[in-house]
Enzyme design. Structure first.
Site, PDB file in Angstrom:
ATOM      1  CB  ILE A  82      -0.966   0.017   1.206  1.00 30.14           C
ATOM      2  CG1 ILE A  82      -0.210  -0.130   2.530  1.00 30.14           C
ATOM      3  CG2 ILE A  82      -2.009  -1.081   1.066  1.00 30.14           C
ATOM      4  CD1 ILE A  82      -1.123  -0.117   3.762  1.00 30.14           C
ATOM      5  CG  ASP A  83      -0.133   4.342  -2.584  1.00 28.05           C
ATOM      6  OD1 ASP A  83       0.573   3.559  -3.254  1.00 28.05           O
ATOM      7  OD2 ASP A  83      -1.192   4.844  -3.005  1.00 28.05           O
ATOM      8  CD  GLN A  84       6.331   8.041   2.145  1.00 33.76           C
ATOM      9  OE1 GLN A  84       6.561   8.205   0.945  1.00 33.76           O
ATOM     10  NE2 GLN A  84       6.990   8.692   3.074  1.00 33.76           N
ATOM     11  CB  THR A 117      -2.388   4.040   1.999  1.00 30.35           C
ATOM     12  OG1 THR A 117      -2.699   4.866   0.871  1.00 30.35           O
ATOM     13  CG2 THR A 117      -3.588   3.155   2.300  1.00 30.35           C
ATOM     14  NE  ARG A 143      -3.055   8.492  -3.781  1.00 29.18           N
ATOM     15  CZ  ARG A 143      -1.739   8.672  -3.798  1.00 29.18           C
ATOM     16  NH1 ARG A 143      -0.919   7.616  -3.651  1.00 29.18           N
ATOM     17  NH2 ARG A 143      -1.241   9.871  -3.964  1.00 29.18           N
TER      18      ARG A 143
END
Length: 325
Positions: free
Chosen positions: A158-160, A162, A258
């Site tokens: 998952i993104d930084q 998130t 997103r």
């Protein structure tokens, strides 16, 4: 790029100090291509930063028709472009004693609740203080090696900015098993998010996602070159200018929620890539997106397991502010 033929030859890494290369990429410019600078053409088709591609051009590692070219060279239809990418040694990744919020753990896997701001695995500019550094300390040598030394144990990410549930595999057996479920889209993934604007009803975004045609570091709804992507969303609570929603993923494309929410004009609050340039809540770090529920079939027992990561404190406090506005 349906009409573009891309040939990639993987060559053995050369451990010499001269201008040897480890990978050669050959691109044949489409017959209907519009002439443009080669640095722009390459940045839209190859991974790597613009500065890295500029460095390759300056070192005469890019040629057209067998002749080295500079960044200002304008591509022509039918050009055969060769890019020699030098071998790069992988940095040593060190174990770090970083506390982990572990939701579940056994001999095959663990589920962690990733905090906001933590990068999942090492990469350019982030070789320490990542989740992998913490996992290496906690698990010692018990992490799957399928994704190499930079991503031990990592089967998805998952993104930084998130937060929430992330599954980590301790051995190759569990990694392959979980990867199969990811490929079949059978893993349960439910997210919580706050988005701009009022959404009146539940819905689904079914739109392919691919690399942004102009901004290489971004993803976008891309009908021509994208991969299928489906996001279901459900309204949980409405506010004057925002909506609290739950998103369920059928697919797992990069930045999927997103990109999809932005594409229907409801970008995620705090998203500094796909949302408004100015955040209405100063100090908010990145998108308000939380991977709450993660469910999967255990590779060893064959039983379905599901875990829920509680909303982080900043998220709860933000919801209270919105309720009082």
């Amino acid at each position: 790029m349906d009409e573009q033929k891309i040939l990639t030859e993987q060559l053995h890494a050369q451990k010499t100090s001269d201008a040897e290369f480890s990978t050669q990429k050959i691109l044949i410019v489409e017959p209907d291509a519009v002439p443009e600078r080669i640095d722009k053409y390459l940045s839209e088709r190859l991974s790597g930063s613009r500065s890295f591609l500029q460095k390759l051009l300056k070192e005469n590692r890019v040629s057209a028709g067998g002749v080295p070219v500079k960044a200002s060279y304008r591509i022509c239809a039918g050009d055969v472009i060769r890019v020699d990418i030098p071998a790069q040694s992988e940095p040593d990744i060190l174990a770090e004693d970083i506390p982990l919020d572990i939701l579940y753990e056994d001999d095959d896997l663990l589920v962690v609740n990733k905090p906001k701001g933590m990068v999942v695995h090492p990469g350019a500019g982030h070789y320490s203080h990542t989740l992998v550094n913490a996992l290496m300390y906690h698990c010692r040598d018990n992490l799957s090696g399928i994704n190499g030394v930079l991503r031990p144990g990592i089967v998805h990410r998952i993104d930084q900015n998130t937060t929430g549930s992330l599954l980590v595999c301790k051995n190759d057996f569990s990694h392959n098993f979980i990867a199969g479920q990811l490929k079949e889209h059978s893993i349960t993934r439910r997210y919580r998010a706050i988005v701009h604007g009022k959404i009146s009803s539940d819905g689904t975004v079914n739109a392919p996602i691919g690399r942004h045609p102009v901004e290489r570091k971004k993803m976008a709804v891309n009908e021509k070159n994208g991969k299928p992507a489906v996001t279901h969303y459900r309204v949980l609570e409405q506010f004057e200018k925002f909506t609290y929603i739950e998103c369920v993923l059928e697919t797992g494309r990069t930045h999927q929620i997103r990109v999809h929410m932005s594409s229907i004009h409801h970008p995620i609050l705090g998203d500094d890539v796909y949302g408004p340039a100015r955040c209405p809540f100063p100090g908010l770090q990145g998108q308000t997106l939380h991977a709450q529920v993660l469910g999967f079939i255990h590779p060893r027992t064959g039983e379905y397991m599901e875990f829920s990561a509680p909303l982080p404190q900043y998220f709860e406090e933000l919801l209270e502010k919105l309720r009082q506005m």
